[in-house]
Design an enzyme around this catalytic site. Structure first.
Site, PDB file in Angstrom:
ATOM      1  N   GLY A   1     -29.049 -26.876 -15.568  1.00  0.00           N
ATOM      2  CA  GLY A   1     -28.528 -25.241 -15.742  1.00  0.00           C
ATOM      3  C   GLY A   1     -28.906 -25.116 -15.144  1.00  0.00           C
ATOM      4  N   CYS A   2     -28.975 -23.651 -15.415  1.00  0.00           N
ATOM      5  CA  CYS A   2     -30.356 -22.173 -15.118  1.00  0.00           C
ATOM      6  C   CYS A   2     -30.768 -22.197 -14.405  1.00  0.00           C
ATOM      7  CB  CYS A   2     -29.315 -20.991 -15.753  1.00  0.00           C
ATOM      8  SG  CYS A   2     -27.642 -20.408 -16.130  1.00  0.00           S
ATOM      9  N   VAL A   3     -31.526 -23.169 -15.506  1.00  0.00           N
ATOM     10  CA  VAL A   3     -33.355 -23.120 -14.709  1.00  0.00           C
ATOM     11  C   VAL A   3     -33.475 -24.613 -14.105  1.00  0.00           C
ATOM     12  CG1 VAL A   3     -34.136 -25.272 -16.571  1.00  0.00           C
ATOM     13  CG2 VAL A   3     -36.188 -23.418 -16.038  1.00  0.00           C
ATOM     14  N   ALA A   4     -32.209 -24.770 -13.285  1.00  0.00           N
ATOM     15  CA  ALA A   4     -33.046 -26.058 -12.492  1.00  0.00           C
ATOM     16  C   ALA A   4     -33.571 -25.315 -11.020  1.00  0.00           C
ATOM     17  CB  ALA A   4     -31.984 -27.043 -12.761  1.00  0.00           C
TER      18      ALA A   4
END
Length: 385
Positions: free
Chosen positions: A164-167
């Site tokens: 998700g957003c951390v990728a």
């Protein structure tokens, strides 16, 4: 909702030597980073009522929807489809087909642009990491793009789902890990996030309405070289463009799995966004960032450039507060959020591109690229220009 009580399970590490000159040489240089945004750009107030038509029952009170859109920190967003076409997406299969078709186009645009900036050709790519959490395909996006763009048949591929957003941050960190072991190679990170295709019709839950107010669509590609992979065709300017990756750190927060992610069902990806995320940031994130920096003889005051994922206004405020940052330290993140929304894993690369295109930090400037995502987890990347 209650914020889970977190008991840190961080392995003890020996204290770092205080000498800042002892920082190890970087193994990775960022040669290029480019973002590709869909052509359908809307002002936030244009989308409010249209998203209300998609998500709310006829005649429902729209006061909460309008407050969420007004307070999201978003002025404009890019959508992969014209807004009037979303009502015709009848099921997950149709949404996923749209993700695949548009994701290939945007992914190729971002990759082509980034390779050109780095002075490289598709055949020069040794590793392609491809991250997306807004659709699924087998063969994956990277496999389809490799042949379509003329990459070598022996190119290594790593499709990633679930970060998700951390990728964007985690993808750069894993590229760095690879290049430390393959210093002659070229590695590319591609992120493709078409968040609008995950919006759940006739779902008036607060989480779905928050997602409808916050998320935008886009793709980004980053080209990186190992410390022996010189010879950029674009000339010496590409080698000095930077930044370089010095170190990385991953962290999982126990007992927080239900704070962020998807509930996957017949309708596709139903977003999970818990109000407790900013609380976890305030209570724990700052301590972990400071400990990471201390291992390299640094403090938050030594960091000249912060590349922070714009999870939303409350998350950005929590990051600034817990790290004691000056008022303008996260302005680039707020600007990215305002002009393109939260693009999940694409956002930190969008911010990094804006830094490279504007007044770049002076040589020797320290930076931190950071993000949080499902798990709940965080990823830190120490940079130096």
């Amino acid at each position: 909702m209650r914020v889970p009580v977190i008991v840190d399970r961080v392995p003890s590490r020996p204290p770092a030597a205080p000498c800042r000159a002892a920082v190890p040489a970087a193994a990775t240089t960022v040669a290029a980073v480019r973002t590709a945004l869909p052509p359908h750009r809307y002002a936030q107030d244009e989308l409010t009522e249209a998203i209300g038509d998609l998500c709310l029952p006829p005649g429902a009170d729209r006061a909460l929807l309008r407050r969420l859109h007004a307070s999201a920190g978003v002025r404009t967003r890019h959508l992969v489809l014209p807004i009037e076409r979303y009502a015709a997406l009848g099921d997950f299969g149709q949404s996923n087909d749209a993700w695949l078709a548009a994701g290939l186009e945007l992914g190729e645009e971002a990759l082509t642009s980034a390779l050109k900036e780095a002075g490289l050709a598709p055949a020069d790519v040794d590793l392609l990491v491809c991250a997306s959490i807004t659709g699924v395909a087998a063969p994956s996006l990277d496999a389809r793009l490799a042949g379509r763009m003329g990459m070598r048949p022996d190119v290594k591929r790593l499709p990633v789902f679930g970060l998700g957003c951390v990728a964007g941050a985690a993808g750069l960190a894993r590229v760095h890990d690879y290049l430390r072991g393959h210093p002659d190679d070229t590695a590319v990170l591609l992120t493709v996030e078409l968040c609008s295709l995950t919006l759940q019709q006739r779902d008036d839950s607060r989480a779905n309405l928050v997602a409808g107010a916050l998320f935008g669509d886009g793709a980004a590609a980053l080209v990186a070289r190992g410390d022996r992979g010189g010879g950029f065709r674009g000339g010496e300017a590409h080698r000095t463009a930077g930044p370089s990756v010095v170190a990385t750190r991953s962290h999982l927060y126990p007992d927080t799995e239900r704070l962020l992610g998807w509930d996957v069902g017949a309708g596709g990806f139903r977003v999970v966004i818990d109000a407790g995320v900013p609380g976890v940031v305030r209570d724990h994130f700052g301590r972990h960032v400071r400990a990471f920096l201390a291992e390299h003889g640094l403090t938050a005051d030594d960091i000249g450039t912060w590349v922070c994922h714009p999870g939303g206004p409350r998350v950005l405020s929590a990051v600034a507060d817990t790290l004691g940052l000056r008022g303008d330290a996260l302005d680039r993140a707020r600007s990215s959020l305002a002009t393109a929304g939260n693009m999940s894993s694409v956002s930190v690369l969008h911010i990094l591109q804006s830094i490279r295109e504007s007044r770049r930090p002076d040589p020797g400037t320290w930076g931190v690229l950071l993000a949080m995502g499902p798990g709940l987890c965080s990823e830190l990347v120490l940079l130096r220009w």
